[in-house]
Motif scaffolding. Structure first.
Motif, mmCIF file in Angstrom:
data_model
loop_
_atom_site.group_PDB
_atom_site.id
_atom_site.type_symbol
_atom_site.label_atom_id
_atom_site.label_comp_id
_atom_site.label_asym_id
_atom_site.label_seq_id
_atom_site.Cartn_x
_atom_site.Cartn_y
_atom_site.Cartn_z
ATOM 1 N N LYS A 124 0.813 -1.208 0.000
ATOM 2 C CA LYS A 124 0.000 0.000 0.000
ATOM 3 C C LYS A 124 0.846 1.257 0.000
ATOM 4 N N PHE B 251 -5.475 3.743 -2.852
ATOM 5 C CA PHE B 251 -5.394 2.285 -2.811
ATOM 6 C C PHE B 251 -6.773 1.669 -2.611
ATOM 7 N N CYS C 53 -8.358 -1.092 -5.074
ATOM 8 C CA CYS C 53 -8.770 -2.421 -4.606
ATOM 9 C C CYS C 53 -10.274 -2.635 -4.706
ATOM 10 N N LEU D 70 -9.693 -1.198 4.833
ATOM 11 C CA LEU D 70 -8.230 -1.270 4.726
ATOM 12 C C LEU D 70 -7.565 -0.862 6.035
ATOM 13 N N ALA E 146 -2.435 -4.782 -6.209
ATOM 14 C CA ALA E 146 -1.028 -4.521 -5.911
ATOM 15 C C ALA E 146 -0.088 -5.260 -6.840
#
Length: 242
Positions: free
Chosen positions: A34, A42, A46, A53, A75
């Motif tokens: 991250k 992020f 995602c 998160l 990622a």
């Protein structure tokens, strides 16, 4: 799943099917992947909420399998490594030309993320900059975009001048082979000894340096001063190909 579809109640650790003795460091691996993005960026990448998160990063909860795969895909790392640390994770220090290394069987390349927001001076663009981490990309995805790993690096965007296209804390991937303006696009430039991410547009009078944020005025570098404008490379990715 879209950003808006993520649920607000992450599964508690006691309900999770993963063997806990092997996922104790999951939050550290998540924090590592991250680190190239802002939390907001992020979460969009995602398709999970920021609250979810944060819960994972704190170690309070762990992701279900489907969410683990969402995070790993975003990622661009192996789910097995993200969940359990199964695969070796390489972190060699390097520079452009030494930047990318093979991952496992060679399917992955690592690109250095430089601490280069305030780079200054007359030397190489990344002189005195340290490598914060490496970003994993599949070689296939880079090849599809016509990119060579050895000619890539990444930096974080500073400030709000490129909002809403790029926000403060976002990471951009730079192709260092593209140091000439190829039509209008976003480039990383050095001007007055500082690095900027700006949209460049060639004109008869010179080169227009354009901010996406309308609060910032367009700057024109006249033709007789173009030697003062150094194009470090073209931005080709920021949570998606540009």
């Amino acid at each position: 799943m879209t950003y808006g579809d993520s649920d607000a109640n992450p599964t508690r650790v006691e309900e999770h099917p993963f063997p806990l003795e092997r996922i104790g460091c999951f939050k550290d691996r998540l924090s590592e992947v991250k680190s190239a993005h802002s939390l907001r960026g992020f979460s969009k990448l995602c398709g999970l909420s920021e609250a979810t998160l944060r819960s994972y990063l704190s170690g309070d909860t762990y992701p279900t399998l489907d969410r683990l795969f969402q995070i790993a895909q975003a990622a661009q790392v192996e789910p097995g490594w993200l969940a359990f640390g199964d695969e070796p994770q390489a972190h060699p220090a390097g520079s452009v030309g030494e930047a990318a290394v093979s991952y496992a069987n060679g399917d992955y390349a690592f690109v250095p993320l430089y601490d280069a927001q305030c780079s200054a001076g007359d030397g190489a663009w990344n002189e005195n900059c340290r490598v914060l981490t490496h970003l994993a990309f599949t070689r296939y995805s880079l090849r599809k975009q016509g990119l060579t790993p050895e000619h890539l690096s990444a930096i974080r965007v500073d400030g709000d001048s490129m909002e809403p296209v790029l926000e403060a804390g976002d990471t951009v991937l730079i192709d260092h082979t593209r140091t000439h303006i190829e039509g209008e696009g976003i480039y990383i430039i050095r001007l007055d000894d500082h690095l900027y991410a700006k949209r460049l547009q060639r004109s008869f009078d010179g080169v227009a340096v354009i901010s996406e944020n309308p609060s910032y005025e367009r700057i024109t570098v006249p033709r007789d001063r173009l030697q003062e404008l150094e194009i470090i490379g073209r931005a080709v990715w920021a949570a998606g190909w540009l």
